[in-house]
Design a protein around this motif. Structure first.
Motif, mmCIF file in Angstrom:
data_model
loop_
_atom_site.group_PDB
_atom_site.id
_atom_site.type_symbol
_atom_site.label_atom_id
_atom_site.label_comp_id
_atom_site.label_asym_id
_atom_site.label_seq_id
_atom_site.Cartn_x
_atom_site.Cartn_y
_atom_site.Cartn_z
ATOM 1 N N ARG A 125 114.841 67.731 62.040
ATOM 2 C CA ARG A 125 114.272 69.052 61.757
ATOM 3 C C ARG A 125 113.743 69.130 60.326
ATOM 4 O O ARG A 125 112.683 69.709 60.078
ATOM 5 N N GLU A 126 114.470 68.534 59.389
ATOM 6 C CA GLU A 126 114.030 68.567 57.995
ATOM 7 C C GLU A 126 112.782 67.720 57.789
ATOM 8 O O GLU A 126 111.873 68.108 57.046
ATOM 9 N N ILE A 127 112.727 66.561 58.429
ATOM 10 C CA ILE A 127 111.550 65.685 58.287
ATOM 11 C C ILE A 127 110.303 66.375 58.837
ATOM 12 O O ILE A 127 109.215 66.315 58.252
ATOM 13 N N ILE A 128 110.438 67.054 59.967
ATOM 14 C CA ILE A 128 109.296 67.726 60.600
ATOM 15 C C ILE A 128 108.672 68.745 59.662
ATOM 16 O O ILE A 128 107.444 68.923 59.642
ATOM 17 N N THR A 129 109.492 69.421 58.864
ATOM 18 C CA THR A 129 108.959 70.449 57.960
ATOM 19 C C THR A 129 108.183 69.851 56.797
ATOM 20 O O THR A 129 107.501 70.582 56.081
ATOM 21 N N ARG A 130 108.270 68.545 56.602
ATOM 22 C CA ARG A 130 107.655 67.918 55.436
ATOM 23 C C ARG A 130 106.406 67.098 55.761
ATOM 24 O O ARG A 130 105.707 66.658 54.858
ATOM 25 N N ILE A 131 106.119 66.848 57.035
ATOM 26 C CA ILE A 131 104.984 65.997 57.410
ATOM 27 C C ILE A 131 104.179 66.694 58.493
ATOM 28 O O ILE A 131 104.725 67.079 59.533
#
Length: 422
Positions: A125-131
């Motif tokens: 979930r955190e990675i999705i918000t950054r890319i």
């Protein structure tokens, strides 16, 4: 130029861009470690409630989860790979606890799978918000997935080895034989009592009082069980026990049964309860005296009920609590949310936690126990009879009705509040 294109060009020039994303994400999440550990433990316990039946198991799960998540986020933040990773101390201690509590390896590994699922869901979930770019997102997800699963594989393999080693040692020990035999007795399995007596050095045909001693380890190296056994023997001696059976249950808990020529008087128990040196660092709960094998079991069950009552009520260490003193509260507190609602509904402002209200409650409790005899209550409390009358008026003002109304409900709520909030 769009963010997506810019990121693709950057990626083409620097193949380590995903490491930078990984480090940045871990650094930003690291300050929330305490919250993440609590949420991960709650997720595991929701699927495996058997890991939250007492303080030792719950604390062991928390410490193992904390050490593992701390190690994962530190490694991610520092850009380390999994090679050479060793299982953190909390994970090793938790494996040892599981062995001593008789929890199967499959349960331990399932807890790891659930913890991995929770961690991966959070990280993804955190990675999705950054890319933004879906192709780069998939690459970053694959890269992070490899790290998380490689870490868990490495640690779970070491934990499995530690579990097997501890299990072999435990299985050979006399303590394991005692624990296994007592478990069979408590489970009601058909047993030859002469064989049981030979294994335990303790005759189940006598009268028994069961005790449970619980403590916390000051550090990883401390031999907590040895300390509990020493305190248990000292406690049994002070109470005048004729024979004592000590059975370690896990790393921080000791089961104890005693037989007495004469059960200790209330005065002796009160004296022992007040000895903070004897009870230093431990909580002791007891059942009532029971006869024979059935009494051995029921007294132990009662001590467990008291232990659970103290756990949900947040009772601190340094106490000895007998089942007969909290039996009603133990029955009512089996549904703690309803018990607290009952207290609030019946006592209202009389349930407040300030010292003045506590004194009023204590006076009313004694008065009710003495069937409303103010003179006897005043003598027992060591105060003037007029003070008793004054505090009763205060109580009635806080209750919003005379003490004679709903007397049984008020007395029950007072006892329950004293038991769960002591």
């Amino acid at each position: 130029m769009s963010t997506r294109v810019a990121l693709k060009q950057s990626a083409a020039q620097d193949h380590e861009w995903h490491d930078r994303i990984r480090r940045q994400t871990a650094v930003e999440l690291r300050p929330s470690l305490d919250r993440m550990v609590a949420e991960c433990c709650a997720y595991i316990q929701e699927s495996m409630p058997e890991l939250d039946v007492d303080e030792e198991l719950a604390e062991g799960l928390y410490q193992s989860t904390y050490d593992n998540l701390e190690r994962i986020f530190d490694m991610l933040a520092e850009g380390q790979d999994v090679g050479g990773t060793t299982a953190p101390p909390g994970a090793i201690r938790y494996a040892e606890t599981m062995v001593r509590r008789g929890t199967p390896l499959a349960s331990l590994l399932r807890a790891y799978r659930l913890g991995t699922m929770w961690t991966w869901t959070l990280w993804r979930r955190e990675i999705i918000t950054r890319i933004d770019d879906p192709d780069l997102l998939m690459e970053a997800v694959d890269h992070s997935m490899s790290f998380v699963f490689d870490y868990v594989d490495a640690v779970s393999e070491q934990v499995t080895e530690e579990y097997a080693k501890q299990r072999e040692t435990w299985a050979r020990s006399a303590a394991a034989l005692r624990h296994e035999t007592v478990e069979q007795v408590l489970a009601g399995e058909p047993l030859d009592l002469d064989v049981v007596a030979a294994r335990l050095g303790y005759d189940l045909r006598a009268d028994h009082v069961a005790f449970i001693l619980t403590t916390r380890a000051a550090d990883d190296a401390e031999d907590v069980v040895a300390r509990l056994e020493t305190q248990g023997q000292a406690l049994a001696g002070r109470l005048g026990a004729r024979r004592t059976l000590l059975v370690p249950d896990g790393r921080t808990r000791l089961w104890m049964w005693c037989t007495f020529d004469e059960c200790p008087s209330d005065e002796v128990v009160a004296e022992v309860s007040a000895d903070r040196t004897l009870l230093d660092g431990i909580v002791v709960t007891t059942g009532m005296k029971g006869a024979g094998r059935e009494g051995f079991t029921t007294s132990h069950e009662e001590a467990l009920h008291v232990k659970e009552l103290l756990r949900v009520g947040g009772r601190h260490q340094g106490h000895l609590v007998r089942y007969e003193k909290v039996a009603v509260a133990s029955l009512l507190a089996s549904d703690l949310p309803r018990a607290r609602r009952f207290i609030a509904q019946e006592l209202g402002d009389l349930a407040a936690g300030d010292d003045a209200t506590r004194r009023v409650r204590a006076t009313v409790t004694v008065l009710l126990e003495e069937s409303g005899r103010a003179t006897v209550a005043a003598k027992r409390l060591g105060i003037h009879q007029n003070t008793v009358s004054y505090r009763v008026r205060q109580a009635e003002r806080l209750l919003g009705h005379p003490l004679s109304e709903r007397r049984y409900e008020v007395e029950t709520a007072l006892r329950l509040l004293r038991a769960i909030d002591a």
